[in-house]
Write a protein that holds these residues in place. Sequence first.
Motif, PDB file in Angstrom:
ATOM      1  N   LYS A 155      44.695  20.797  26.330  1.00 28.53           N
ATOM      2  CA  LYS A 155      43.866  21.540  27.285  1.00 28.53           C
ATOM      3  C   LYS A 155      44.410  21.452  28.708  1.00 28.53           C
ATOM      4  O   LYS A 155      44.382  22.430  29.455  1.00 28.53           O
ATOM      5  CB  LYS A 155      42.437  21.002  27.234  1.00 28.53           C
ATOM      6  CG  LYS A 155      41.700  21.313  25.938  1.00 28.53           C
ATOM      7  CD  LYS A 155      40.272  20.797  25.983  1.00 28.53           C
ATOM      8  CE  LYS A 155      39.527  21.128  24.697  1.00 28.53           C
ATOM      9  NZ  LYS A 155      38.131  20.613  24.712  1.00 28.53           N
TER      10      LYS A 155
ATOM     11  N   LYS B  10      45.793  24.635  31.013  1.00 27.73           N
ATOM     12  CA  LYS B  10      45.233  25.001  32.314  1.00 27.73           C
ATOM     13  C   LYS B  10      46.338  25.141  33.359  1.00 27.73           C
ATOM     14  O   LYS B  10      46.343  26.085  34.155  1.00 27.73           O
ATOM     15  CB  LYS B  10      44.219  23.955  32.768  1.00 27.73           C
ATOM     16  CG  LYS B  10      43.604  24.254  34.126  1.00 27.73           C
ATOM     17  CD  LYS B  10      42.569  23.229  34.534  1.00 27.73           C
ATOM     18  CE  LYS B  10      43.175  21.972  35.076  1.00 27.73           C
ATOM     19  NZ  LYS B  10      42.159  21.098  35.722  1.00 27.73           N
TER      20      LYS B  10
ATOM     21  N   ASN C  49      39.031  31.490  39.348  1.00 30.72           N
ATOM     22  CA  ASN C  49      38.517  30.966  38.091  1.00 30.72           C
ATOM     23  C   ASN C  49      38.241  29.471  38.285  1.00 30.72           C
ATOM     24  O   ASN C  49      39.183  28.702  38.484  1.00 30.72           O
ATOM     25  CB  ASN C  49      39.526  31.187  36.972  1.00 30.72           C
ATOM     26  CG  ASN C  49      38.978  30.826  35.601  1.00 30.72           C
ATOM     27  OD1 ASN C  49      38.113  29.964  35.469  1.00 30.72           O
ATOM     28  ND2 ASN C  49      39.474  31.489  34.565  1.00 30.72           N
TER      29      ASN C  49
ATOM     30  N   THR D 168      37.864  27.233  36.401  1.00 29.31           N
ATOM     31  CA  THR D 168      38.634  26.405  35.465  1.00 29.31           C
ATOM     32  C   THR D 168      39.891  25.862  36.124  1.00 29.31           C
ATOM     33  O   THR D 168      40.357  24.767  35.814  1.00 29.31           O
ATOM     34  CB  THR D 168      39.025  27.229  34.215  1.00 29.31           C
ATOM     35  OG1 THR D 168      37.850  27.741  33.613  1.00 29.31           O
ATOM     36  CG2 THR D 168      39.778  26.371  33.214  1.00 29.31           C
TER      37      THR D 168
END
Length: 248
Positions: free
Chosen positions: A129, A133, A226, A228
């Motif tokens: 993950k 990213k 974003n 994220t």
Amino acid sequence: MENGNSKWRRPNSVPYPSIWKRFNGRKEINGVIPKFWIQDIPEDQFEVAIDFMMGGFPYDEPLNKYSKLEGDSESMDTLRSFLREMLEDRLGLVCYAENPDPNGKPIVAGINVTHIKMKHEKTMEIKGKTLSKIIKALDLVINMKDVFDMFNVNACLSAMGLYVAKEFRGQGLGLEIIKARENLCKAVGLDVIVTTFTATPSQIIAERAGYKVLSEILYSDLERTNPTYSFPGIEEHTKALKFMYKII
């Protein structure tokens, strides 16, 4: 992330490994100005180069550092695999320091995992993950411009990380490695170099080497685009991602 091995091969006419640059350092170590040279990373040194990169790059490079990449084992394993695959292009650069021991081996002082980037390539699978990213954040600034259409090329030199050993910092290695890319490109027939520089010091060095900004995005804007893509603390040390280029 893309695979640069599908349609390009280093010309057999270019000796491998080749030395691309020699230079002296800027300050003394144990009373002596060190001597350095930059060359292709030999195939039998790929794992040494990867270990060198993995020992520092995940901890020092801003996106890696402020996303705590080192705490995601799957991402770390994937990064190692990416580095290995990129080195197979036989374009990676190593900066060696001359060993003061006449019978000693050269000392790895810096590595730049330079590799080929093609217009049409197979996408590499990203496992982890944290690394996913990071790559998506990089892609945002990279995809702002189509370098292949802009410069009418099908391939260019790119890079996945430049790391200099702490004991050799301040000797100008980063600048010399970036400059050495030009000699490599001239030899293998590449006309354009592109790199995403993620930290202010590396961006300054790139400018000194003649690189220009193709696209950029502030880290603050990146997060607003974003949530994220948040890297808490990164703006204390660097403000923007810059996708930069140089025509050879």
